[in-house]
Write an enzyme that holds these catalytic residues in place. Structure first.
Site, mmCIF file in Angstrom:
data_model
loop_
_atom_site.group_PDB
_atom_site.id
_atom_site.type_symbol
_atom_site.label_atom_id
_atom_site.label_comp_id
_atom_site.label_asym_id
_atom_site.label_seq_id
_atom_site.Cartn_x
_atom_site.Cartn_y
_atom_site.Cartn_z
ATOM 1 N N GLU A 51 -2.874 4.523 4.371
ATOM 2 C CA GLU A 51 -4.098 4.072 5.024
ATOM 3 C C GLU A 51 -4.577 2.724 4.509
ATOM 4 O O GLU A 51 -4.383 2.389 3.347
ATOM 5 C CB GLU A 51 -5.235 5.078 4.784
ATOM 6 C CG GLU A 51 -4.997 6.448 5.339
ATOM 7 C CD GLU A 51 -6.161 7.395 5.079
ATOM 8 O OE1 GLU A 51 -6.085 8.540 5.542
ATOM 9 O OE2 GLU A 51 -7.149 6.978 4.413
ATOM 10 N N TYR A 101 6.039 16.300 2.113
ATOM 11 C CA TYR A 101 7.361 15.677 2.105
ATOM 12 C C TYR A 101 8.420 16.592 2.705
ATOM 13 O O TYR A 101 9.450 16.124 3.205
ATOM 14 C CB TYR A 101 7.744 15.274 0.677
ATOM 15 C CG TYR A 101 6.877 14.157 0.141
ATOM 16 C CD1 TYR A 101 6.955 12.871 0.672
ATOM 17 C CD2 TYR A 101 5.965 14.390 -0.876
ATOM 18 C CE1 TYR A 101 6.154 11.851 0.202
ATOM 19 C CE2 TYR A 101 5.160 13.370 -1.361
ATOM 20 C CZ TYR A 101 5.255 12.107 -0.822
ATOM 21 O OH TYR A 101 4.450 11.104 -1.289
ATOM 22 N N TYR A 121 -13.452 9.720 2.171
ATOM 23 C CA TYR A 121 -12.312 9.262 2.955
ATOM 24 C C TYR A 121 -11.332 10.388 3.300
ATOM 25 O O TYR A 121 -10.266 10.134 3.840
ATOM 26 C CB TYR A 121 -11.645 8.087 2.239
ATOM 27 C CG TYR A 121 -12.552 6.875 2.324
ATOM 28 C CD1 TYR A 121 -12.410 5.942 3.337
ATOM 29 C CD2 TYR A 121 -13.627 6.731 1.449
ATOM 30 C CE1 TYR A 121 -13.281 4.866 3.456
ATOM 31 C CE2 TYR A 121 -14.505 5.674 1.555
ATOM 32 C CZ TYR A 121 -14.330 4.742 2.564
ATOM 33 O OH TYR A 121 -15.210 3.695 2.694
ATOM 34 N N HIS A 131 0.346 9.348 -9.198
ATOM 35 C CA HIS A 131 -0.975 9.031 -8.642
ATOM 36 C C HIS A 131 -2.014 8.632 -9.697
ATOM 37 O O HIS A 131 -3.067 9.230 -9.823
ATOM 38 C CB HIS A 131 -1.482 10.197 -7.798
ATOM 39 C CG HIS A 131 -0.551 10.601 -6.702
ATOM 40 N ND1 HIS A 131 -0.785 11.677 -5.880
ATOM 41 C CD2 HIS A 131 0.628 10.055 -6.276
ATOM 42 C CE1 HIS A 131 0.213 11.791 -5.006
ATOM 43 N NE2 HIS A 131 1.079 10.807 -5.244
ATOM 44 N N GLN A 163 4.758 7.281 -12.509
ATOM 45 C CA GLN A 163 4.076 6.117 -11.950
ATOM 46 C C GLN A 163 3.073 5.496 -12.922
ATOM 47 O O GLN A 163 2.437 4.498 -12.605
ATOM 48 C CB GLN A 163 3.353 6.534 -10.655
ATOM 49 C CG GLN A 163 4.296 6.996 -9.569
ATOM 50 C CD GLN A 163 3.564 7.642 -8.393
ATOM 51 O OE1 GLN A 163 2.340 7.593 -8.291
ATOM 52 N NE2 GLN A 163 4.318 8.258 -7.499
#
Length: 368
Positions: free
Chosen positions: A243, A264, A253, A149, A85
């Site tokens: 979210e 998963y 959070y 991430h 990513q």
């Protein structure tokens, strides 16, 4: 500009015990699109310059200036760690760009002692077809060869502070809740990279003083609300539990102590969805839509869609229009259903919404 009307049909939904309300969001067929910038692979981010040309980040590591239907690849990018990513990520203009010429870029960087990479933020100016006066403002540590991430969105608030996100880099047990470690955080800096004296954790021993909020998983959407000026984010959950949050100074959070998602594999991450001292999302998706890109409609170009929040879905290939009542999502519907993996969204200077779609390009949303 290439005209391409997308035929949008009602989706067929199968009802089963595991079906959630988000599966039943209606498909709005009264919309189409124009292809504005064709033939892009992964337009992770883009922004408009004052002359209405575009700067476009291709994730693989290309910064493109699109003007008068011509793509010019700009030179002078730092080394990009393109893995999983990671790659060339967000781009934003300084609020006073017309005067100072600064552009801000986030990217996965291999800079550092350890193998792999982590998220970095830099600023630079454009001279001709090259980046000049490059300044590294922040580099997360340590590097890792994990490919997930990285975050990473950039927003300036109304006071000129630079906010950016870094995902927890697949290290959920150590990074998001630890203020001495990068990852799983929203950060705040001055525009030159300095740490504001009133950042919430500057007095905490060994804390990363740029941290503004923590307990995040992988925020790939961040936008300033056009009326309240609050910073809204969205972040990827695991299996479920994506979210939407409003960022508060010093707030936690919750990830991974609380979550509405599962592993998963379907196994439990935690039995808690709430805990004292941890923020609740103002909205969550289950099943996950894999959100990326975020924009509010603040112009009058789309009638009663004004005030809506738009979120891209990578997983289901549509643009999610969220109707808001205050800070609550009261209704959702699918726009551009089936268009492809929606990666980035911006409201242009002309008031129209532009959407970056993987393996297609940048399109302009048309309300039929």
């Amino acid at each position: 500009m290439i005209r391409a009307l997308k035929t949008l049909s009602l989706a067929v939904f199968f009802i089963c015990l595991n079906t959630c309300a988000q599966d039943k969001n209606p498909v709005n067929t009264q919309n189409s699109y124009d292809i504005v910038v064709p033939e892009l692979t992964n337009p992770w981010a883009f922004t408009f310059l004052p002359d209405n040309s575009m700067l476009i980040n291709e994730k693989e590591g290309k910064l493109i200036h699109f003007k008068d239907q011509v793509k010019t690849e700009l030179k002078g990018l730092p080394e990009i760690y393109a893995r999983g990513q990671g790659g060339l990520l967000d781009i934003a203009l300084h609020p006073d760009y017309k005067t100072n010429g600064w552009i801000y870029i986030s990217y996965a960087s291999p800079k550092g002692e350890d193998e792999g990479g982590n998220t970095a933020v830099m600023r630079a100016k454009i001279k001709g077809d090259s980046l000049v006066e490059k300044q590294l403002l922040y580099k997360a540590e340590p590097n890792t060869t994990k490919g997930q991430h990285f975050g990473s969105r950039i927003v300036f608030d109304t006071s000129g502070y630079l906010f950016f996100t870094i995902g927890e880099r697949g290290e959920r047990e150590v990074n998001p809740q630890d203020l001495t470690r990068d990852g799983g955080k929203v950060y705040r800096l001055h525009d030159n990279g300095g740490v504001p004296e009133d950042n919430p954790f500057v007095e905490i021993e060994n804390a990363k003083t740029a941290i503004y909020s923590y307990g995040h998983r992988n925020p790939q959407g961040m936008e300033l609300h056009p009326e309240t000026k609050a910073i809204w984010t969205h972040e990827h959950g695991p299996k479920g539990g994506d979210e939407i949050n409003i960022i508060k100074k010093g707030a936690n959070y919750g990830w991974p102590v609380i979550t509405y998602g599962k592993n998963y594999s379907g196994t439990s991450i935690t039995d808690k969805t709430k805990k004292e001292g941890m923020e609740q999302p103002l909205h969550f998706w289950d099943p996950s839509i894999a959100p990326s890109g975020m924009a509010f409609i603040s112009s009058n170009k789309y009638g009663d869609w004004k005030g809506s929040l738009l979120v891209g879905s990578l997983k289901f290939s549509y643009l999610d229009r969220c109707t808001l009542k205050g800070n609550k999502v009261i209704k959702e519907e699918r726009l551009l259903d089936g268009i492809g993996r929606v990666r980035s969204i911006e409201q242009g200077p002309d008031g129209f919404i532009y959407v970056g779609v993987e393996n297609l390009g940048i399109v302009k949303l048309i309300r039929s």
